[in-house]
Design an enzyme around this catalytic site. Sequence first.
Site, PDB file in Angstrom:
ATOM      1  N   CYS A 168      23.302  53.901 -36.355  1.00  0.00           N
ATOM      2  CA  CYS A 168      21.923  53.475 -36.635  1.00  0.00           C
ATOM      3  C   CYS A 168      20.961  54.134 -35.653  1.00  0.00           C
ATOM      4  O   CYS A 168      20.813  53.669 -34.519  1.00  0.00           O
ATOM      5  CB  CYS A 168      21.820  51.952 -36.560  1.00  0.00           C
ATOM      6  SG  CYS A 168      20.143  51.363 -36.856  1.00  0.00           S
ATOM      7  N   CYS A 228      18.103  51.932 -34.493  1.00  0.00           N
ATOM      8  CA  CYS A 228      18.484  50.917 -33.494  1.00  0.00           C
ATOM      9  C   CYS A 228      18.680  51.548 -32.112  1.00  0.00           C
ATOM     10  O   CYS A 228      18.251  50.994 -31.110  1.00  0.00           O
ATOM     11  CB  CYS A 228      19.808  50.238 -33.855  1.00  0.00           C
ATOM     12  SG  CYS A 228      20.028  49.795 -35.559  1.00  0.00           S
ATOM     13  N   ASP A 229      19.374  52.669 -32.070  1.00  0.00           N
ATOM     14  CA  ASP A 229      19.872  53.178 -30.790  1.00  0.00           C
ATOM     15  C   ASP A 229      19.236  54.491 -30.329  1.00  0.00           C
ATOM     16  O   ASP A 229      19.509  54.947 -29.212  1.00  0.00           O
ATOM     17  CB  ASP A 229      21.398  53.370 -30.878  1.00  0.00           C
ATOM     18  CG  ASP A 229      22.106  52.051 -31.125  1.00  0.00           C
ATOM     19  OD1 ASP A 229      21.615  51.027 -30.634  1.00  0.00           O
ATOM     20  OD2 ASP A 229      23.142  52.041 -31.817  1.00  0.00           O
TER      21      ASP A 229
END
Length: 312
Positions: free
Chosen positions: A134, A137-138
Amino acid sequence: MQHVQCLILGSGPAGYTAAIYAQRANVQSVICEGLQPGGQLTTTTTVENFPGFPDGVDANVLMDNMRQQAVNYGARICPQLAVETKLDQPPYEVKLDDGTTVLADTVIIATGAQAKYLGLADEEKYKGQGVSACATCDGFFYRKKIVAVVGGGDTACEEASYLASLAAKVYLVVRKPYLRASQIMQDRVKQNPKIEVLFETNAVGLYGDNGVQGAHLIYRKGEADERRYDLPIDGFFLAIGHKPNSEIFKPWVKTDANGYILTEAGTPKTGIPGVFAAGDVADPRYRQAVVAAASGAKAAIEVEKYLAEKQS
Ligand code: NDP
């Protein structure tokens, strides 16, 4: 046999939010948490894009809090996994993995999706230490660093473009000699000076003492000019597709070619009265915790309306 007003299948942001809304509307709900309580988010570390947390929030803390909020309003939690459904007429029947069956007046399907991985042992070894599925997300953790994205579809191109806005360099590792993505996404990738596409390349392993420091790659695997080499990278992102957890609903609800549950545009309605789908299981496009939470709220509001209309 247990009979509930609203059975919520899945315990990600969609499932817990649905339970909070249902309980506050006086709809008695039970959440079947399934195999991964808290859902996909629990595989990441810090969540920095969920509104309300200016300094970010630990993903597990966020999910525990959502769960606790649902419980505080009276939602009941069962740790089981739904393994079979019968959704032809209410009350709907859902069989759980402990052999019991629950009867439900309404069902919210919030079973999520799973990112696909290559299946390398190193993906497990470095999960949370340089391996991610992701970028949104990261990606932030890779500012000014070097990353690789595996995949040649729209997701891979989108993730590579997103990461290029943060990282110093992005390698797109594509197993075929071409990209599968839409033309516009391909153009975006090709025009981005920070992205280098490595066609006909397979990632076969990762290395590093303290997290990922590089990937073992093979160019033109099995061909006469096959070449094996190591590529120094700090992050390894998988973007080879997601698999929605919709198998047990397929006899009853409509899905797209990839298995995502189809809902009436802008609503969580599946077409079966009283059965709604929320979160990633019905969302091939956004796949964000905040979007899933919002769709869980919508599903619970629809449940409340459906039950009220049935009673009147
Ligand atoms: P896709 O299935 O379209 O693409 C998956 C990619 O991963 C392909 O390039 C595939 O390679 C590659 N791949 C699959 N398995 C492996 C493997 N084991 N090793 C190496 N490479 C692998 O998935 P996406 O998630 O990209 O897209 C899913 C759907 O969502 C599509 O319909 C897409 O158009 C849509 N989408 C649309 C977006 C938008 O419109 N903005 C954004 C994101 C997704 P190969 O080609 O060789 O099979």
